[in-house]
Design an enzyme around this catalytic site. Structure first.
Site, PDB file in Angstrom:
ATOM      1  N   ARG A 134       0.836  -1.190   0.000  1.00  0.00           N
ATOM      2  CA  ARG A 134       0.000   0.000   0.000  1.00  0.00           C
ATOM      3  C   ARG A 134       0.875   1.245   0.000  1.00  0.00           C
ATOM      4  O   ARG A 134       1.996   1.199   0.518  1.00  0.00           O
ATOM      5  CB  ARG A 134      -0.886   0.001   1.246  1.00  0.00           C
ATOM      6  CG  ARG A 134      -2.030  -0.967   1.181  1.00  0.00           C
ATOM      7  CD  ARG A 134      -2.616  -1.217   2.550  1.00  0.00           C
ATOM      8  NE  ARG A 134      -1.943  -2.319   3.221  1.00  0.00           N
ATOM      9  CZ  ARG A 134      -2.163  -2.660   4.484  1.00  0.00           C
ATOM     10  NH1 ARG A 134      -3.000  -1.967   5.218  1.00  0.00           N
ATOM     11  NH2 ARG A 134      -1.523  -3.689   5.012  1.00  0.00           N
ATOM     12  N   ASP A 157      -3.062   1.294  -4.615  1.00  0.00           N
ATOM     13  CA  ASP A 157      -4.003   1.900  -3.684  1.00  0.00           C
ATOM     14  C   ASP A 157      -5.277   1.064  -3.682  1.00  0.00           C
ATOM     15  O   ASP A 157      -6.093   1.129  -4.616  1.00  0.00           O
ATOM     16  CB  ASP A 157      -4.307   3.342  -4.109  1.00  0.00           C
ATOM     17  CG  ASP A 157      -5.212   4.058  -3.114  1.00  0.00           C
ATOM     18  OD1 ASP A 157      -5.638   3.426  -2.120  1.00  0.00           O
ATOM     19  OD2 ASP A 157      -5.492   5.251  -3.342  1.00  0.00           O
ATOM     20  N   ARG A 204      -8.377  -8.381   9.065  1.00  0.00           N
ATOM     21  CA  ARG A 204      -9.418  -8.914   9.942  1.00  0.00           C
ATOM     22  C   ARG A 204     -10.569  -9.438   9.083  1.00  0.00           C
ATOM     23  O   ARG A 204     -10.775  -8.987   7.945  1.00  0.00           O
ATOM     24  CB  ARG A 204      -9.937  -7.826  10.884  1.00  0.00           C
ATOM     25  CG  ARG A 204      -8.942  -7.398  11.930  1.00  0.00           C
ATOM     26  CD  ARG A 204      -9.658  -6.672  13.064  1.00  0.00           C
ATOM     27  NE  ARG A 204      -8.796  -5.691  13.721  1.00  0.00           N
ATOM     28  CZ  ARG A 204      -9.157  -4.982  14.775  1.00  0.00           C
ATOM     29  NH1 ARG A 204     -10.370  -5.129  15.289  1.00  0.00           N
ATOM     30  NH2 ARG A 204      -8.323  -4.110  15.319  1.00  0.00           N
ATOM     31  N   ARG A 210     -14.982  -6.199   1.987  1.00  0.00           N
ATOM     32  CA  ARG A 210     -15.381  -4.796   1.826  1.00  0.00           C
ATOM     33  C   ARG A 210     -14.546  -4.092   0.764  1.00  0.00           C
ATOM     34  O   ARG A 210     -15.024  -3.161   0.100  1.00  0.00           O
ATOM     35  CB  ARG A 210     -15.282  -4.064   3.166  1.00  0.00           C
ATOM     36  CG  ARG A 210     -16.338  -4.515   4.176  1.00  0.00           C
ATOM     37  CD  ARG A 210     -16.481  -3.522   5.317  1.00  0.00           C
ATOM     38  NE  ARG A 210     -15.286  -3.428   6.148  1.00  0.00           N
ATOM     39  CZ  ARG A 210     -15.047  -4.227   7.180  1.00  0.00           C
ATOM     40  NH1 ARG A 210     -15.887  -5.208   7.491  1.00  0.00           N
ATOM     41  NH2 ARG A 210     -13.950  -4.065   7.906  1.00  0.00           N
ATOM     42  N   HIS A 243      -2.429  -9.813  19.401  1.00  0.00           N
ATOM     43  CA  HIS A 243      -1.033 -10.055  19.056  1.00  0.00           C
ATOM     44  C   HIS A 243      -0.642 -11.441  19.544  1.00  0.00           C
ATOM     45  O   HIS A 243      -1.390 -12.099  20.291  1.00  0.00           O
ATOM     46  CB  HIS A 243      -0.116  -8.987  19.666  1.00  0.00           C
ATOM     47  CG  HIS A 243      -0.098  -7.699  18.895  1.00  0.00           C
ATOM     48  ND1 HIS A 243       0.401  -7.611  17.610  1.00  0.00           N
ATOM     49  CD2 HIS A 243      -0.526  -6.455  19.223  1.00  0.00           C
ATOM     50  CE1 HIS A 243       0.281  -6.365  17.187  1.00  0.00           C
ATOM     51  NE2 HIS A 243      -0.286  -5.651  18.137  1.00  0.00           N
ATOM     52  N   ASP A 244       0.540 -11.862  19.156  1.00  0.00           N
ATOM     53  CA  ASP A 244       1.047 -13.195  19.465  1.00  0.00           C
ATOM     54  C   ASP A 244       0.773 -13.620  20.899  1.00  0.00           C
ATOM     55  O   ASP A 244       0.253 -14.709  21.155  1.00  0.00           O
ATOM     56  CB  ASP A 244       2.557 -13.206  19.180  1.00  0.00           C
ATOM     57  CG  ASP A 244       3.236 -14.519  19.497  1.00  0.00           C
ATOM     58  OD1 ASP A 244       3.335 -14.868  20.695  1.00  0.00           O
ATOM     59  OD2 ASP A 244       3.691 -15.207  18.565  1.00  0.00           O
ATOM     60  N   ILE A 245       1.100 -12.769  21.863  1.00  0.00           N
ATOM     61  CA  ILE A 245       1.003 -13.164  23.269  1.00  0.00           C
ATOM     62  C   ILE A 245      -0.435 -13.534  23.650  1.00  0.00           C
ATOM     63  O   ILE A 245      -0.651 -14.456  24.458  1.00  0.00           O
ATOM     64  CB  ILE A 245       1.566 -12.054  24.185  1.00  0.00           C
ATOM     65  CG1 ILE A 245       1.764 -12.583  25.609  1.00  0.00           C
ATOM     66  CG2 ILE A 245       0.694 -10.804  24.150  1.00  0.00           C
ATOM     67  CD1 ILE A 245       2.562 -11.623  26.487  1.00  0.00           C
ATOM     68  N   TYR A 267      -2.827 -14.691  21.466  1.00  0.00           N
ATOM     69  CA  TYR A 267      -3.224 -15.905  20.767  1.00  0.00           C
ATOM     70  C   TYR A 267      -2.681 -17.150  21.481  1.00  0.00           C
ATOM     71  O   TYR A 267      -3.393 -18.127  21.676  1.00  0.00           O
ATOM     72  CB  TYR A 267      -2.732 -15.884  19.318  1.00  0.00           C
ATOM     73  CG  TYR A 267      -3.112 -14.635  18.561  1.00  0.00           C
ATOM     74  CD1 TYR A 267      -4.391 -14.092  18.660  1.00  0.00           C
ATOM     75  CD2 TYR A 267      -2.192 -13.995  17.733  1.00  0.00           C
ATOM     76  CE1 TYR A 267      -4.738 -12.942  17.969  1.00  0.00           C
ATOM     77  CE2 TYR A 267      -2.526 -12.846  17.037  1.00  0.00           C
ATOM     78  CZ  TYR A 267      -3.802 -12.324  17.165  1.00  0.00           C
ATOM     79  OH  TYR A 267      -4.137 -11.191  16.488  1.00  0.00           O
ATOM     80  N   ASP A 272       3.100 -15.952  15.986  1.00  0.00           N
ATOM     81  CA  ASP A 272       3.273 -15.323  14.678  1.00  0.00           C
ATOM     82  C   ASP A 272       3.893 -16.263  13.650  1.00  0.00           C
ATOM     83  O   ASP A 272       3.424 -16.345  12.512  1.00  0.00           O
ATOM     84  CB  ASP A 272       4.164 -14.081  14.801  1.00  0.00           C
ATOM     85  CG  ASP A 272       3.400 -12.861  15.304  1.00  0.00           C
ATOM     86  OD1 ASP A 272       2.159 -12.924  15.371  1.00  0.00           O
ATOM     87  OD2 ASP A 272       4.046 -11.862  15.642  1.00  0.00           O
TER      88      ASP A 272
END
Length: 366
Positions: free
Chosen positions: A41, A63, A88, A94, A129-131, A133, A159
């Site tokens: 992006r 873009d 997500r 969308r 975040h990783d922790i 999950y 991760d």
């Protein structure tokens, strides 16, 4: 005769730029020879990214908020074998880049989704975040010393092992199945699922009564003194994994403790604190290099604890080429290894020259 380029040579991958797990999974695919085009992006994916995770790619900047940009990505998807996104749930839809839109153009497309919580469930739309999950997966609670709080192992479990590696495995399985069915499918790779999968061994051990105690008191979590790390005289550490009796005997011999009648029985946890103290006293008497020399060539399962910066210089890693130089960085080499289609040495990411240039190339017969 080996054909260098990797077993995935000819496989085309479109990667929507993201953070750690998705880039790592696509790095693995690129290492194995896939032609990975990363759709970045304007301004990049957000948090700073490691150049190492983006090796082996060609990059185009698009873009995704513009109809023209979305159309360009759909054209790429139409000629790709694999499409990877790490938004997500619902975001790709969308944008007009969901599985339906992409697979309408290309029914053979493997559409891989990399998320923390998965595409459904109560937490699917939540940030994480990783922790977090690995906490929910049951992979964090067992990590750490007895009587202390759980300790997160950097972000390797969620991760990378439970996330990016699971993504790569899912993509490879879907590509193999496509050879039989002729059609692609959606791969839902979630870090919570992958992290839970990594604990299969612990669930089995617990069910069999072989993981009976709390954190830091069991055979493989630092509870056993013959499976632990010890400080040396110079501030370094040695790793000890002398589980089997013959390796334990070699450990005692190397430490000069063989035949000591006062040593407790190694199989009695009641004596583990005493054993740990005796081992710690011995290891503290010499430097890490001196202990490395003592145990060199001895099957005691005792090795120096190397930092990431030191690991490339270890003789075994040098002999195997476990690390390579990519651009001006030393990085781990592609793995695993293949006898007939070995992977090429990775290169830094590079500009693809725009979407049109990639499409012209991908229009050519394979």
């Amino acid at each position: 005769m080996p054909q260098r380029g990797g077993p995935l040579a000819g496989v085309r991958v479109v990667e929507l730029a993201g953070l750690a797990p998705g880039p790592f999974g696509c790095m693995v695919l690129a290492d194995l020879g896939a032609d990975v085009v990363c759709v970045d992006r304007p301004g990049g994916p957000g948090l700073p990214q490691s150049a190492a995770l983006r090796r082996g790619r060609r990059v185009v900047t698009v873009d995704l908020r513009s109809p023209g940009g979305v159309a360009d990505v759909l054209r790429l998807a139409g000629r790709a074998d694999v499409f990877v996104e790490g938004f997500r749930p619902g975001v790709a839809e969308r944008l007009g880049l969901g599985p339906q839109e992409c697979r309408d153009r290309n029914p053979r497309l493997v559409y891989a989704r990399m998320t923390g919580w998965g595409q459904d469930g109560p937490l699917a739309g939540r940030a994480g975040h990783d922790i977090g999950y690995i906490a929910v997966a049951g992979a964090l609670e067992p990590l750490g010393r007895a009587g202390q709080a759980p300790h997160a192992p950097i972000n390797l479990l969620g991760d990378f092992a439970g996330g990016g590696m699971l993504l790569a495995v899912g993509v490879l399985a879907a590509l193999l199945e496509r050879e039989r069915s002729g059609v692609g499918q959606v791969v839902d790779a979630a870090m919570v699922d992958g992290s839970a999968l990594l604990t299969t061994f612990l669930h089995g051990m617990a069910a069999e009564g072989r993981w009976p105690g709390p954190r830091g008191t069991n055979l493989l979590d630092g509870g056993a003194p013959f499976y632990d790390t010890y400080a040396t005289a110079d501030g370094g550490f040695m790793a000890v994994g002398a589980l089997e009796p013959q390796f334990y005997a070699a450990l005692l011999a190397g430490l000069g403790l063989d035949g000591d009648p006062e040593l407790p029985d190694r199989d009695d946890p009641a004596g583990w604190d005493t054993l740990r103290r005796r081992f710690a006293e011995r290891f503290a008497q010499r430097t890490r290099d001196e202990w490395s020399e003592v145990f060199a060539g001895v099957d005691a399962c005792v090795t120096p604890v190397l930092s990431p910066a030191e690991a490339p210089g270890h003789p075994h890693n040098r002999a195997r080429g476990t690390f390579v130089t990519v651009g001006d960085q030393v990085q781990p080499a592609p793995a695993p290894r293949f006898s007939r289609t070995p992977a090429a040495e990775p290169v830094p990411e590079r500009d693809a020259g725009g979407v049109a240039a990639v499409l012209r190339e991908w229009e050519a017969p394979r």
